[in-house]
Design an enzyme around this catalytic site. Structure first.
Site, mmCIF file in Angstrom:
data_model
loop_
_atom_site.group_PDB
_atom_site.id
_atom_site.type_symbol
_atom_site.label_atom_id
_atom_site.label_comp_id
_atom_site.label_asym_id
_atom_site.label_seq_id
_atom_site.Cartn_x
_atom_site.Cartn_y
_atom_site.Cartn_z
ATOM 1 C CB CYS A 57 -10.174 1.854 0.105
ATOM 2 S SG CYS A 57 -11.384 1.119 -0.913
ATOM 3 C CG HIS B 182 -12.753 0.796 2.949
ATOM 4 N ND1 HIS B 182 -12.150 1.047 4.222
ATOM 5 C CD2 HIS B 182 -11.807 -0.017 2.338
ATOM 6 C CE1 HIS B 182 -10.867 0.379 4.213
ATOM 7 N NE2 HIS B 182 -10.878 -0.469 3.021
ATOM 8 C CB SER C 21 -0.930 0.067 1.249
ATOM 9 O OG SER C 21 -1.697 -1.174 1.102
ATOM 10 C CG ASP D 190 -10.666 -3.139 0.627
ATOM 11 O OD1 ASP D 190 -10.526 -2.511 -0.320
ATOM 12 O OD2 ASP D 190 -10.342 -3.076 1.913
#
Lengths: 610, 376
Positions: free
Chosen positions: A383, A370, A325, A364
């Protein structure tokens, strides 16, 4: 009989005269013979013998230069030269090598291993060269040998300077180490300049700046006798010491980072954003480089090599990790700059993402999803679905081309050797290396820094610094060339200096990254409690995709090894960024909770906050 | 008679000349010896790397040898003749003694320890052998043939073999040649000389068997010194380098690098000629050879002036032996003869050879200054 002797004195005299004449002729002929030979030697052969005479009498002895000292940015010594006694042998002058080695071994208690090493060295060197047998003799060994020295012709103790690394494992991967010159290096090093040098930089700064650290060997022209003993100095050329290097590294900050990594294998890098100075270059575990200087034993070396933690592995430069991420801010910026989407663009996150006409679900990290997320929230909450979608919208080509500008997929060009380029996948790359077309699903996972993508900690830190610098490319380097004048070793690789970015886009991304720390929903909100400055950051958790088949079954170990890598990138202060940090803790689990605090410690100390 | 014409070309009509003549010193020969001795100090000063201690010892030895020479010059040649057999006999006995003691001692021995100094009987034989042969042949019809010749050969061979067995090939060679020279001057027929040389040539392979390993090595070395540059060929290679690097005009006095740097072994003794050649070059070598030849010429002149067979033969033999010294030493240093331990006469450092040589010159002076004046 003598009674009857009738001597004819006149005849005797005549014979004598004739014999004298004959003898004189013989004398003259033989004398001329001597003269002819002398003419042959002194006239005909003069040039030849004069050359031989010169070679005979002048022997050149090298004077090894003092190796440059390596300092950190505050003048603390990272690599020093300390006095050391070396036991040396000149094979030519040793009458019985086996016996000598046996006696020395008993006398000085030399490990068999050293003797073997020496024997291996022996045939590679010239007979009249000086070869070290044992480095770093103790005072007791020096004393013991001094007493019996007359009984060991060709063996002597040499007092010289030898490298010492006071910080040991702390900087082993950045400073590197010197070691004995090996056979390979013997062929490639400039021979004249390494006469009298035993050591050469093997890794890190020691290797990259070898040409500057080593200095220039001086020499003394000795008139010698037939025993090669110098009896008169004809000419002396002083060696030029190596250049002292002042690193950008901050050893205190380095120690903080290294200590903070305790419990994990990993890496931490900190770069001063305005200059590119690397302040932290921590790869854990490190190793003590000092034994390498004296020739590390093969058992000790094997242990290091075979250790599961790979202490010899330079994770900062050569460790290639999926960025996870931590890639998202860059992907988001790619979307904005390519005008594929706006900052306000929202995506509904049901907890998974599906490509059209495909049953495969890209999950996810948050079960249940989310909900409807903006780009800002997608970064704050990390996300995945938002970025699956964005990547799909952008396509791999635009994604690849944009990320490449931040230096992903290529060496940072830092002034060290052996850097790995990481991997930024593209259609072309896949066709070339795997002879396969690019699949849409691969674009999707590239959006969250998974799949083929691999980055080194140095790359990640550099990209972060460049982002914080609003597109002005930060070039990391370790040697402060202004403080170390006269360097010959090439500086860092020149880069495209500027990535054209829209200021508003950068501000939006940075604000989102600030909220990763400073908002209630941020993935690293714990770090923001009581923080007296604004930090911009992004957490990352990279899946460890494979477990090697060979690995022994060990429940705890496997479980640990299967855990995700924890990543964290950050820079601060957010409104005037000074320091960019990248941290990777292997198998650390969640980036925010494991890697984040490490980065925070570094930044706090850098900014002078307790 | 033309030989007897008294042409003293160097007659000095002065009180010094009268004084030297009263000392029974032959002035031309004495001047030549002084000249070469002076040269010897200069070379030795350089070869010993300006070691004054060496020069001092050399001075003392030269002085003692000079005194010995003058003492011998005073002795009437008749006395030499009288004691020839005795001196020869003593010498051979001492040689046997050395050999026997060497058997009980360790390894090679050449000298007898007389407490105060060491005495080398082989040195004594260098003089007493030609004396013996000259005496023996002067008692017989010349030219020698038959039994006297056989005995003469035996008289030469005995000490030669004894010295060679020590082993001291160089001295043996000199002793043999001193005896042989006397035999030659006595008129040994060319036919015998020819067949003797032929015999020696033929028996060389057999003689080879009797040589010791190191003696053979010296001959191998002479043939190919470069085969073992750091071992057996070392002496010759280094001395050739020293001489060759001197060139035509030399490196100048004290300018020899090879001997100073200890490359050249025995630079003060047997290989001193290399130092000289390096420093003074070809011209210097030529000058030295001429100086030696002048001394030899004077000696030959003395032998031609000698008035009886004994002195004539002895003077001739000693003269020629002196040349053999010069030739063998220089020949070995410049690499045309095997390395045998023969010093450069009158120049090399070392006491015994100096005494022996000047003893020879003393005898020559005695022969020349004790002549009866013949009516012309």
């Amino acid at each position: 009989m003598s009674g009857y002797v009738l001597k004819n004195s006149l005849a005797e005299q005549r014979i004598f005269l004739s014999r004298i004449i004959a003898a004189f002729v013989l004398i003259v002929v033989l004398s001329v013979g001597l003269l002819v030979r002398l003419v042959y030697l002194q006239v005909v052969g003069h040039t030849h013998y004069a050359t031989l005479a010169k070679e005979n009498s002048i022997k050149i002895a090298p004077l090894a230069p003092t190796r440059g000292i390596i300092y950190d940015r505050n003048g603390k010594i990272l690599a020093d030269n300390i006095p050391s006694y070396t036991l040396e042998l000149v094979p030519e002058q040793v009458p019985n090598m086996d016996e000598t080695l046996r006696n020395l071994k008993n006398l000085l208690d030399i490990p068999e291993e050293k003797i073997e090493q020496f024997r291996e060295h022996l045939p590679r060197n010239k007979r009249f060269a000086t070869i070290p047998l044992l480095l770093r003799l103790s005072e007791a060994q020096v004393a013991a040998f001094s007493v019996v020295r007359p009984y060991f012709p060709g063996v002597d103790i040499h007092a010289g300077l030898v490298r010492y690394y006071p910080y040991g494992e702390l900087v082993s991967h950045v400073v590197g180490y010197v070691g004995r010159i090996n056979e390979q290096e013997l062929k490639t090093l400039p021979e004249a300049n390494y006469q009298g040098s035993y050591h050469v930089g093997k890794s890190g700064i020691e290797s990259a700046y070898e040409v500057d650290l080593h200095g220039t060997t001086g020499y003394v022209e000795n008139e010698t006798n037939a025993q090669s003993r110098p009896i008169n100095i004809v000419n002396e050329f002083d060696p030029v010491p190596g250049i002292n290097l002042h690193l950008t590294l901050d050893i205190d900050l380095q120690k903080t980072a290294y200590d903070a990594l305790e419990g994990y294998n990993g890496a931490a890098v900190a770069i001063a954003i305005k200059t590119g100075e690397v302040l932290v270059f921590a790869s854990r575990p490190g190793f003590d480089p000092n034994p390498f200087v004296y020739g590390i034993g093969s058992k000790a070396y094997k242990d290091l090599q075979e250790s599961e933690d790979q202490p010899l592995f330079n994770r900062v430069l050569r460790g290639q990790y999926p960025p996870g991420s931590t890639m998202k801010p860059f992907v988001a910026l790619a979307g904005l700059e390519n005008e594929a989407i706006s900052f306000q663009h929202r995506v509904f996150c049901p907890g998974a993402y599906q490509l059209p006409n495909s049953p495969h679900k890209f999950r996810d990290w948050k079960k249940g999803g989310h909900g409807s997320v903006s780009m800002e929230n997608a970064i704050i909450e990390s996300c995945d679905v938002y970025f699956y979608s964005l990547a799909q919208t952008l396509g791999i080509d635009r994604l690849h081309d944009f990320l490449q500008k931040f230096g992903f997929g290529e060496e940072t060009g830092i002034d060290l050797k052996g850097e790995k380029p990481g991997l930024l996948p593209s259609r072309e790359w896949k066709r070339k290396t795997q002879n396969q077309e690019w699949y849409p699903g691969e674009t999707v996972i590239t959006g969250i820094g998974q799949g083929f993508t691999q980055v080194t900690p140095m790359q990640l830190a550099r990209a972060t610094a460049t982002l914080a610098n609003r597109g002005r490319v930060v070039q990391p380097f370790l040697v402060n060339r202004a403080l170390s004048p006269g360097l010959v070793a090439p500086a860092t690789f020149p880069r495209e200096p500027l990535i054209p970015l829209k200021d508003a886009n950068v501000t939006n991304i940075i604000n989102a990254m600030v909220n990763v720390i400073h908002s209630a929903r941020g993935t690293a909100k714990a770090l923001g409690l009581g923080l007296p400055y604004k930090m911009a950051a992004k957490t990352g958790t990279a899946q460890v995709f494979t477990v090697k088949q060979k690995e022994k079954y060990n429940e705890d170990q496997i479980k640990f090894k299967l855990r995700d890598h924890a990543l964290f990138i950050a820079f601060a202060p957010a409104d005037n960024p000074r320091l960019a940090v990248a941290v990777i803790a292997e198998n650390g689990g969640h980036g925010g909770s494991v890697a984040g605090p490490i980065a925070k410690k570094i930044i706090n100390q850098y900014l002078g906050i307790k | 008679m033309q030989l007897e014409t008294n042409t003293e070309e160097f007659v000095v009509h002065s009180w010094l000349g009268d004084f030297l003549r009263k000392l029974h010193i032959d002035i031309p020969l004495f001047l030549g010896l002084l000249l070469i001795s002076g040269l010897s100090f200069a070379i030795l000063y350089s070869a010993s790397t300006q070691n004054m201690d060496v020069l001092y010892k050399h001075l003392v030895r030269s002085g003692l040898a000079l005194v010995f020479m003058i003492v011998l010059a005073h002795i009437n040649p008749y006395q030499f003749k009288r004691y020839s057999l005795f001196l020869y006999g003593i010498g051979v006995v001492l040689l046997l003694a050395v050999l026997v003691m060497g058997e009980f001692g360790k390894g090679a021995q050449r000298w007898l320890d007389l407490g105060l100094f060491r005495f080398q009987p082989s040195e004594m034989l260098k003089i007493s052998t030609p004396m013996m042969i000259a005496w023996y042949l002067s008692e017989h019809v010349l030219p020698p043939r038959g039994k006297p010749l056989g005995i003469t050969v035996l008289l030469i061979t005995a000490p030669t073999l004894l010295i060679a067995k020590q082993p001291d090939l160089g001295t043996a060679l000199l002793v043999a040649s001193s005896g042989a020279a006397v035999l030659f001057f006595a008129g040994l027929s060319w036919r015998i000389i020819g067949s003797l040389l032929a015999f020696l040539g033929a028996s060389a392979p057999i003689l080879w068997q009797f040589l010791r390993d190191y003696q053979r090595n010296r001959i191998y070395t002479l043939l190919n010194p470069e085969a073992d540059p750091m071992g057996k060929g070392y002496h010759i290679i280094q001395s050739k380098i020293a001489i060759g690097s001197g060139g035509i005009s030399g490196k100048g006095w004290l300018g020899s690098s090879q001997s100073k740097l200890d490359f050249l072994p025995e630079s003060s003794t047997d290989f001193i000629f290399a130092v000289f050649a390096e420093e003074f070059g070809l011209f210097g070598c030529l000058g030295l050879l001429v100086l030696y030849l002048l001394i030899i010429s004077r000696c030959i002149y003395i032998s031609l002036q000698a008035q009886d067979t004994y002195t004539r033969l002895l003077a001739g033999g000693l003269s020629f032996t002196f040349f053999v010294y010069v030739f063998v030493n220089i020949g070995m240093v410049i690499g045309i003869l095997p390395v045998v331990g023969v010093p450069l006469p009158l120049i090399s450092y070392g006491g015994t050879s100096m005494v022996t040589l000047l003893a020879g010159f003393g005898i020559l002076m005695s022969i020349h200054t004790h002549r009866k004046l013949l009516p012309t």
